[in-house]
Design a protein around this motif. Structure first.
Motif, PDB file in Angstrom:
ATOM      1  N   ASP A 279      32.168   2.328  46.709  1.00  9.73           N
ATOM      2  CA  ASP A 279      31.056   2.092  46.477  1.00  9.73           C
ATOM      3  C   ASP A 279      31.662   0.594  46.844  1.00  9.73           C
ATOM      4  O   ASP A 279      32.012  -0.031  46.729  1.00  9.73           O
ATOM      5  N   GLY A 283      27.245   0.450  51.603  1.00  9.45           N
ATOM      6  CA  GLY A 283      26.880   1.706  50.960  1.00  9.45           C
ATOM      7  C   GLY A 283      28.203   2.547  50.322  1.00  9.45           C
ATOM      8  O   GLY A 283      28.991   2.040  49.672  1.00  9.45           O
ATOM      9  N   SER A 284      27.934   3.974  49.589  1.00  6.79           N
ATOM     10  CA  SER A 284      28.655   4.166  49.199  1.00  6.79           C
ATOM     11  C   SER A 284      29.802   5.624  49.626  1.00  6.79           C
ATOM     12  O   SER A 284      28.855   6.684  50.467  1.00  6.79           O
ATOM     13  N   GLN A 295      26.641   7.789  50.806  1.00  6.98           N
ATOM     14  CA  GLN A 295      25.255   7.771  50.912  1.00  6.98           C
ATOM     15  C   GLN A 295      24.558   6.045  51.338  1.00  6.98           C
ATOM     16  O   GLN A 295      25.503   4.903  50.573  1.00  6.98           O
ATOM     17  N   HIS A 296      24.137   5.781  52.723  1.00  5.90           N
ATOM     18  CA  HIS A 296      23.714   4.116  53.434  1.00  5.90           C
ATOM     19  C   HIS A 296      23.356   3.808  52.455  1.00  5.90           C
ATOM     20  O   HIS A 296      22.023   4.177  51.103  1.00  5.90           O
ATOM     21  N   ARG A 297      22.923   2.395  52.323  1.00  5.32           N
ATOM     22  CA  ARG A 297      22.184   1.253  51.461  1.00  5.32           C
ATOM     23  C   ARG A 297      21.052   2.377  51.901  1.00  5.32           C
ATOM     24  O   ARG A 297      20.021   2.173  50.730  1.00  5.32           O
ATOM     25  N   THR A 300      19.614   4.775  49.882  1.00  4.76           N
ATOM     26  CA  THR A 300      20.413   5.059  48.628  1.00  4.76           C
ATOM     27  C   THR A 300      18.904   4.811  47.606  1.00  4.76           C
ATOM     28  O   THR A 300      17.951   3.924  47.933  1.00  4.76           O
ATOM     29  N   LYS A 302      15.919   5.044  44.176  1.00  5.05           N
ATOM     30  CA  LYS A 302      16.086   4.225  42.973  1.00  5.05           C
ATOM     31  C   LYS A 302      15.707   5.389  42.073  1.00  5.05           C
ATOM     32  O   LYS A 302      14.977   5.498  41.395  1.00  5.05           O
ATOM     33  N   GLN A 318      21.366  13.862  47.148  1.00  2.00           N
ATOM     34  CA  GLN A 318      20.803  13.052  48.877  1.00  2.00           C
ATOM     35  C   GLN A 318      21.530  12.076  49.168  1.00  2.00           C
ATOM     36  O   GLN A 318      21.826  10.555  49.918  1.00  2.00           O
ATOM     37  N   TRP A 319      22.999  12.779  49.286  1.00  2.00           N
ATOM     38  CA  TRP A 319      24.028  12.527  50.307  1.00  2.00           C
ATOM     39  C   TRP A 319      24.412  13.155  51.910  1.00  2.00           C
ATOM     40  O   TRP A 319      23.820  14.338  51.230  1.00  2.00           O
TER      41      TRP A 319
END
Length: 383
Positions: A279, A283-284, A295-297, A300, A302, A318-319
C-alpha cells in the motif's frame, strides 16, 4: 561454434529441491535448450556430477536422465580437474562443512539458502571464499517469480508514491505424516538438523524486502510450534523441536512497515501460496507467484462499513491485472544462468555469500526476538 564444458558438482540432488528445481528444471533444462550462449559466441555446456549419500538413488537418477557421473564421495568429486563449480542443496546442518571443502579445493560455490545455521559461520564462509579468490552465490529464487518481477517493475516506476506498508502471507498445510504423507522432509521440524520455518523463510524475506523495497532495520517475531509431533519418512513418530509458524514485523528504511506471516500449519484461502499486498499513497498492489494486480489512487472506490447489510461490492473486481510484458522462464534456471555467466565471463552477480549472511542474520535475530519477546534492531554486517 565452440562449446565449453563446465563441470558442476551437485550435492543433494536426490532431495526435493535439489532434483526438481536445480537439476531437472535448471541444469538439464539448460542442456535441453542447447547450452548457454556466452557473449563471445561460445556455448557453455554444464556437465553435472551428482553427489549424495545413497548410491542406489544416485544411480537411478543418473540412469533416468542419461547421466554417467555420480558418486557418494564428495572429496573425490571436488578433486576432479574438470569441475569448476560446487553446488549445495543438502540439509542446512551439513552445508557449511561441504562449502569449506569446496573452497579449499578452489571451486566456485553456488548454494541453496540458508547459507549456514548462524550468522558468524555465514560471514566466515563469505570471507573464506573471498580470501580463496573463488566466486560465490546464494539462491534467491523469489526475486525471479513473475509476480514479484511485476511488483519490482511497479516500485521502480514510482507507481506507489510513498510506500507505507507491505503485508505478506505465505504457507500451506503440511500433513503430519500419519494418515497422509508429509510434503516436506522431517528434518524441517527438528532444530538440531537445521529445521524451522524462521531459519528457512526469513532468509527469503530479507532479500525480498531489501531488493524490492528498502533495507530492513529491525525485526519483531513471534514463532510457534503448533504441531508438537509428526511422523517421519519411516513411519516413526518424533517430537518437533523447531518452529512451524512465524509472525514477523519488520521496519524498513523510509518508514515502511512490513508484516509477514509464514506457516506450514495454515490452509490456503488466497489465490496463490504466497501473496504480498503493498500500500502506498498513490496506489496499491497484490502480487503472488505469477499474478500482480493494482488499484490506483484515482480508481480507488469508497467502501462503506455497514455490518447490518450484506456486501454488494465485488472487491476483487475493482483491481486491474498487471500485464506480463515479458517472457518469464523458471526462476531457478534464470539465476543459474546468471551465476554461470558470472563464473565464465565475470558477469555481474550481486547475490553473494554476504547477501546470504544477511538472510541468516535476519533469521537468527528473529529467533532471538521470539525468545526474548522484544523488537531487535539489525546491525550492519559489512563485508
Amino acid at each position: 561454434m565452440a562449446r565449453r564444458p563446465l563441470g558442476i558438482v551437485m550435492n543433494g540432488v536426490t532431495g526435493r529441491m535439489g532434483y526438481r528445481q536445480h537439476l531437472l528444471r535448471s541444469i538439464l533444462a539448460i542442456r535441453d535448450q542447447g547450452g548457454l550462449r556466452l557473449a563471445d559466441g561460445t556455448v557453455l555446456w554444464p556437465e553435472p556430477v551428482l553427489v549424495g549419500r545413497s548410491a542406489d538413488k544416485l544411480r537411478a537418477l543418473a540412469d533416468r536422465h542419461g547421466l554417467t557421473e555420480w558418486t557418494t564421495d564428495l572429496n573425490a568429486a571436488l578433486e576432479r580437474s574438470d569441475v569448476e563449480i560446487y553446488f549445495d542443496a543438502q540439509v542446512t546442518s551439513a552445508r557449511a562443512a561441504a562449502i569449506r571443502a569446496a573452497v579449499a579445493a578452489g571451486k566456485h560455490v553456488y548454494t541453496e539458502k540458508p547459507l549456514a545455521e548462524d550468522t558468524g559461520e555465514a560471514v566466515a564462509l563469505a570471507r573464506l571464499a573471498d580470501e580463496a579468490g573463488v566466486k560465490h552465490g546464494v539462491v534467491q529464487d523469489k526475486l525471479f517469480l513473475p509476480g514479484l518481477r511485476k511488483l519490482k517493475r511497479l516500485v521502480d516506476g514510482g507507481f506507489f508514491g510513498r510506500i507505507l506498508s507491505v503485508r505478506g502471507e505465505f504457507g500451506y498445510w503440511v500433513f503430519e505424516g500419519d494418515w497422509q504423507e508429509a510434503q516436506r522432509p522431517s528434518w524441517n521440524y527438528r532444530a538440531e538438523d537445521g529445521g524451522g520455518i524462521i531459519l528457512d523463510m526469513f532468509a527469503h524475506w530479507r532479500y525480498v524486502l531489501e531488493d524490492i523495497f528498502a533495507p530492513v532495520r529491525s525485526v519483531q517475531c513471534l514463532g510457534a510450534t503448533h504441531i508438537p509431533e509428526r511422523v517421519d519418512e519411516n513411519g516413526k513418530t518424533y517430537t518437533c523441536t523447531a518452529d512451524d509458524a512465524a509472525y514477523g514485523i519488520f521496519e524498513l528504511d523510509g518508514g515502511i512497515v512490513a508484516q509477514i506471516n509464514s506457516s506450514w500449519t495454515t490452509r490456503v484461502f488466497r489465490d496463490e501460496l504466497v501473496e504480498f499486498q503493498v500500500d502506498g499513497t498513490e496506489g496499491s498492489a497484490v502480487a503472488g507467484l505469477r499474478r500482480c494486480r493494482v488499484q490506483h489512487r484515482a480508481m480507488t472506490p469508497k467502501p462503506v462499513w455497514n455490518p447490518d447489510l450484506p456486501v454488494t461490492e465485488k472487491f476483487r473486481d475493482q483491481w486491474q491485472e498487471v500485464p506480463d510484458n515479458a517472457d518469464f522462464d523458471n526462476g531457478f534456471k534464470v539465476q543459474w544462468e546468471m551465476f554461470l555467466r558470472h563464473v565464465a565471463e565475470d558477469a555481474e552477480f550481486t547475490w553473494d555469500f554476504y547477501a546470504g549472511a544477511r538472510g541468516v542474520q535476519l533469521a537468527e535475530l528473529g529467533l532471538r526476538s521470539w525468545r526474548e519477546g522484544r523488537r531487535i534492531e539489525i546491525p550492519d554486517l559489512g563485508r
